[in-house]
Scaffold this active site. Sequence first.
Site, PDB file in Angstrom:
ATOM      1  N   ASN A 102       0.834  -1.202   0.000  1.00 13.37           N
ATOM      2  CA  ASN A 102       0.000   0.000   0.000  1.00 13.37           C
ATOM      3  C   ASN A 102       0.866   1.249   0.000  1.00 13.37           C
ATOM      4  O   ASN A 102       1.974   1.246   0.541  1.00 13.37           O
ATOM      5  CB  ASN A 102      -0.941   0.014   1.212  1.00 13.37           C
ATOM      6  CG  ASN A 102      -1.894  -1.178   1.192  1.00 13.37           C
ATOM      7  OD1 ASN A 102      -2.088  -1.789   0.143  1.00 13.37           O
ATOM      8  ND2 ASN A 102      -2.423  -1.535   2.344  1.00 13.37           N
ATOM      9  N   HIS A 119       6.053  -0.455  -2.480  1.00 16.01           N
ATOM     10  CA  HIS A 119       5.641   0.277  -3.686  1.00 16.01           C
ATOM     11  C   HIS A 119       5.613   1.780  -3.521  1.00 16.01           C
ATOM     12  O   HIS A 119       4.967   2.475  -4.302  1.00 16.01           O
ATOM     13  CB  HIS A 119       4.266  -0.232  -4.161  1.00 16.01           C
ATOM     14  CG  HIS A 119       4.316  -1.658  -4.588  1.00 16.01           C
ATOM     15  ND1 HIS A 119       3.194  -2.450  -4.623  1.00 16.01           N
ATOM     16  CD2 HIS A 119       5.342  -2.449  -4.982  1.00 16.01           C
ATOM     17  CE1 HIS A 119       3.533  -3.667  -5.040  1.00 16.01           C
ATOM     18  NE2 HIS A 119       4.837  -3.695  -5.253  1.00 16.01           N
ATOM     19  N   CYS A 127      10.950  14.183  -8.796  1.00  9.84           N
ATOM     20  CA  CYS A 127      11.176  14.644 -10.165  1.00  9.84           C
ATOM     21  C   CYS A 127      11.326  13.425 -11.076  1.00  9.84           C
ATOM     22  O   CYS A 127      12.104  12.515 -10.780  1.00  9.84           O
ATOM     23  CB  CYS A 127      12.452  15.492 -10.221  1.00  9.84           C
ATOM     24  SG  CYS A 127      12.924  15.904 -11.917  1.00  9.84           S
ATOM     25  N   THR A 188      -4.718  -8.871   0.108  1.00  8.33           N
ATOM     26  CA  THR A 188      -4.092  -8.707  -1.207  1.00  8.33           C
ATOM     27  C   THR A 188      -4.578  -9.803  -2.159  1.00  8.33           C
ATOM     28  O   THR A 188      -4.768 -10.944  -1.772  1.00  8.33           O
ATOM     29  CB  THR A 188      -2.550  -8.728  -1.119  1.00  8.33           C
ATOM     30  OG1 THR A 188      -2.004  -8.604  -2.438  1.00  8.33           O
ATOM     31  CG2 THR A 188      -2.006  -9.972  -0.456  1.00  8.33           C
ATOM     32  N   ASN A 213      -8.667 -12.674   3.918  1.00  9.08           N
ATOM     33  CA  ASN A 213      -9.213 -12.009   2.729  1.00  9.08           C
ATOM     34  C   ASN A 213     -10.659 -12.467   2.593  1.00  9.08           C
ATOM     35  O   ASN A 213     -10.927 -13.655   2.742  1.00  9.08           O
ATOM     36  CB  ASN A 213      -8.383 -12.439   1.494  1.00  9.08           C
ATOM     37  CG  ASN A 213      -8.684 -11.576   0.286  1.00  9.08           C
ATOM     38  OD1 ASN A 213      -9.834 -11.251   0.014  1.00  9.08           O
ATOM     39  ND2 ASN A 213      -7.646 -11.191  -0.437  1.00  9.08           N
ATOM     40  N   PRO A 214     -11.612 -11.545   2.277  1.00  4.80           N
ATOM     41  CA  PRO A 214     -12.999 -12.014   2.118  1.00  4.80           C
ATOM     42  C   PRO A 214     -13.153 -12.974   0.939  1.00  4.80           C
ATOM     43  O   PRO A 214     -14.075 -13.761   0.887  1.00  4.80           O
ATOM     44  CB  PRO A 214     -13.788 -10.717   1.843  1.00  4.80           C
ATOM     45  CG  PRO A 214     -12.897  -9.607   2.209  1.00  4.80           C
ATOM     46  CD  PRO A 214     -11.498 -10.110   2.109  1.00  4.80           C
TER      47      PRO A 214
END
Length: 244
Positions: A102, A119, A127, A188, A213-214
């Site tokens: 995230n 990430h 820049c 994830t 995780n659902p």
Amino acid sequence: MSFPLELVQTIRAVKDVAVLTGAGVSAESGVPTFREAQTGLWVRYDPQELATPEAFRDNPSLVWEWYAWRRELIAKARPNPGHYALVDMEQRFPSFALITQNVDGLHQLAGSKAVINLHGNIQLTKCSQEGILVEKWEDTGVIPPRCPHCGGLLRPDVVWFGEALPPGAFNAASQAARRCDLFFSIGTSSVVEPAASLPYLALEHGAVVVEINPSETPLTSAATYAFQGPSGQVLSALVEAVWS
Ligand code: BV8
């Protein structure tokens, strides 16, 4: 919610824990995930089409605006019980690594210390020519704004598809996955590499792997335990079951 006694005993006994989180951990904070419908203006764009160097080269203002929209959403978001459960867990083990895909900074906002950002961070700007972080720039109304040092286009300090992860971050994450006794994969879709390889690295080195995780993911069948439910609820129930 109940948990297998064997898992509760394992969590009480282990010394070294690693956690990988994805966008699902922030879903209960109101931050849209990647694979669920993008709300509003962005419903017609695929994030995988926008989070790329090619998209930024071809349409820098569109990509800049997409990130500005996400930054606004994230600025209003607050950590949820899942983030706080992970802060609690960090205090419970001699060795704990929180590896996140995230870019929303909610783990750090909740108080997590040992965070590895695979990430990048959407709140930081760099820049696109020099790669250096830029904190202030002149707002001339031009989008994206220009680098005050070289005039290059400014961009968010995140890892786009096709870009290499920060080497230090991925090395630290791989080390944590190799050495841990217990690995959690939370929120994830387990499809983006090389992050998605981490739970398998942990399995190869003998760790117990727990997925929260659902929905099912490609990892579900390989995980030692898989709990289908929202991470805010499952993690809070797990902390209660193990340490209350
Ligand atoms: C790279 C930042 C090489 C930007 C993101 C094999 C090896 C190496 C690379 C590749 C490979 N195969 C393919 C590749 C290329 C690519 C890739 O993996 N593509 C995929 C699509 C196949 N990988 C890359 O490009 C990576 N770079 O490898 O470079 C290289 C080396 C040297 C030199 C040059 C290049 C870079 C990948 C990073 C991309 N950046 N984000 C931004 O945010 O804008 S990716 C982004 O999507 C996230 O960061 C995350 O990593 C990824 C996956 O998203 P998730 O977090 O899983 O979220 P998602 O929406 O998918 O799923 C949400 C889940 O939550 C669901 O499962 C849902 O059920 C669940 N959920 C919902 N509600 C809840 C919940 N869970 C719990 N509780 C709830 N309440």
